[in-house]
Design a protein around this motif. Structure first.
Motif, PDB file in Angstrom:
ATOM      1  N   PRO A 179       0.824  -1.209   0.000  1.00 53.05           N
ATOM      2  CA  PRO A 179       0.000   0.000   0.000  1.00 53.05           C
ATOM      3  C   PRO A 179       0.860   1.263   0.000  1.00 53.05           C
ATOM      4  CG  PRO A 179       0.054  -0.975   2.183  1.00 53.05           C
ATOM      5  CD  PRO A 179       0.800  -1.899   1.272  1.00 53.05           C
ATOM      6  N   ALA A 180       0.301   2.335  -0.529  1.00 54.18           N
ATOM      7  CA  ALA A 180       1.007   3.620  -0.540  1.00 54.18           C
ATOM      8  C   ALA A 180       0.936   4.237   0.848  1.00 54.18           C
ATOM      9  CB  ALA A 180       0.363   4.552  -1.553  1.00 54.18           C
ATOM     10  N   LEU A 181       2.035   4.857   1.276  1.00 53.99           N
ATOM     11  CA  LEU A 181       2.039   5.565   2.554  1.00 53.99           C
ATOM     12  C   LEU A 181       1.101   6.760   2.468  1.00 53.99           C
ATOM     13  CD1 LEU A 181       5.853   5.602   3.415  1.00 53.99           C
ATOM     14  CD2 LEU A 181       4.099   4.117   4.366  1.00 53.99           C
ATOM     15  N   THR A 182       0.558   7.172   3.609  1.00 58.31           N
ATOM     16  CA  THR A 182      -0.377   8.291   3.615  1.00 58.31           C
ATOM     17  C   THR A 182       0.325   9.608   3.305  1.00 58.31           C
ATOM     18  OG1 THR A 182      -0.139   8.461   6.009  1.00 58.31           O
ATOM     19  CG2 THR A 182      -2.024   7.222   5.177  1.00 58.31           C
ATOM     20  N   THR A 183       1.630   9.681   3.500  1.00 51.32           N
ATOM     21  CA  THR A 183       2.424  10.848   3.129  1.00 51.32           C
ATOM     22  C   THR A 183       3.483  10.352   2.153  1.00 51.32           C
ATOM     23  OG1 THR A 183       2.097  11.798   5.312  1.00 51.32           O
ATOM     24  CG2 THR A 183       3.889  12.702   4.005  1.00 51.32           C
ATOM     25  N   ALA A 184       3.497  10.909   0.947  1.00 46.35           N
ATOM     26  CA  ALA A 184       4.384  10.414  -0.103  1.00 46.35           C
ATOM     27  C   ALA A 184       5.854  10.452   0.294  1.00 46.35           C
ATOM     28  CB  ALA A 184       4.168  11.218  -1.379  1.00 46.35           C
ATOM     29  N   ALA A 185       6.283  11.445   1.059  1.00 46.72           N
ATOM     30  CA  ALA A 185       7.698  11.571   1.418  1.00 46.72           C
ATOM     31  C   ALA A 185       8.065  10.743   2.637  1.00 46.72           C
ATOM     32  CB  ALA A 185       8.028  13.035   1.682  1.00 46.72           C
ATOM     33  N   GLY A 186       7.125  10.051   3.206  1.00 46.89           N
ATOM     34  CA  GLY A 186       7.394   9.240   4.391  1.00 46.89           C
ATOM     35  C   GLY A 186       6.851   9.901   5.642  1.00 46.89           C
ATOM     36  N   LEU A 187       6.832   9.168   6.714  1.00 42.76           N
ATOM     37  CA  LEU A 187       6.301   9.649   7.984  1.00 42.76           C
ATOM     38  C   LEU A 187       7.403   9.658   9.024  1.00 42.76           C
ATOM     39  CD1 LEU A 187       3.127   7.397   7.988  1.00 42.76           C
ATOM     40  CD2 LEU A 187       3.185   9.808   7.476  1.00 42.76           C
ATOM     41  N   LYS A 188       7.568  10.765   9.706  1.00 45.02           N
ATOM     42  CA  LYS A 188       8.555  10.826  10.784  1.00 45.02           C
ATOM     43  C   LYS A 188       7.801  10.507  12.073  1.00 45.02           C
ATOM     44  CE  LYS A 188      12.170  13.560  12.806  1.00 45.02           C
ATOM     45  NZ  LYS A 188      12.898  14.815  12.822  1.00 45.02           N
ATOM     46  N   VAL A 189       7.959   9.277  12.537  1.00 45.65           N
ATOM     47  CA  VAL A 189       7.203   8.809  13.690  1.00 45.65           C
ATOM     48  C   VAL A 189       8.077   7.955  14.597  1.00 45.65           C
ATOM     49  CG1 VAL A 189       4.963   8.811  12.535  1.00 45.65           C
ATOM     50  CG2 VAL A 189       6.379   6.798  12.430  1.00 45.65           C
TER      51      VAL A 189
END
Length: 135
Positions: free
Chosen positions: A98-108
């Protein structure tokens, strides 16, 4: 010819990264892998898996390997309560990317988990989350 004082890299100690290995992996992609199995984990709507991503981890990718069809609702992979992707229907024994909800990635940072849209009644999947850490 190899130097007699040079050592070969060994396996990870206890399956976890030690300080020396962490320094080498500082900018390398790492992958966290967790399993969910209805027969073991039950019908909870928001299970967590006990695997934590480090503070400041930048999630770059996610895959779901469905072994047994998940019946009873859609699945949303999460980290620390933050959704990584949109809800996924795991209706076939296949690998889903699946595609991430933020295209550039998530800082979590936080514990890997999942959120089900309804109470699951069967299924089994393995969740892979690729990430990098910044110094």
């Amino acid at each position: 010819m190899k130097s007699p004082t040079r050592t070969e890299p060994g396996s990870l100690v206890y399956g976890k990264v030690n300080k020396r290995e962490a320094a080498v992996l500082e900018f390398a992609h790492q992958v966290a892998v967790v399993d969910w199995d209805f027969s073991v984990d039950g019908a909870g709507l928001s299970p967590t898996f006990g695997t934590k991503l480090p503070s400041g981890a930048l999630v770059t990718d996610c895959w779901i390997d469905t072994t047994t069809i998940v019946a009873g609702g859609n699945v949303t992979p999460t980290v620390g309560g933050t959704s990584l992707t949109a809800a996924q229907t795991l209706g076939a024994a296949a690998v889903t990317k699946p595609a991430l909800t933020t295209a550039a990635g998530l800082k979590v940072s936080g514990e890997l988990g999942a959120t089900f849209s309804g109470a699951p009644s069967a299924g089994k999947f393995r969740l892979y989350v690729a990430f990098i850490t910044k110094p």
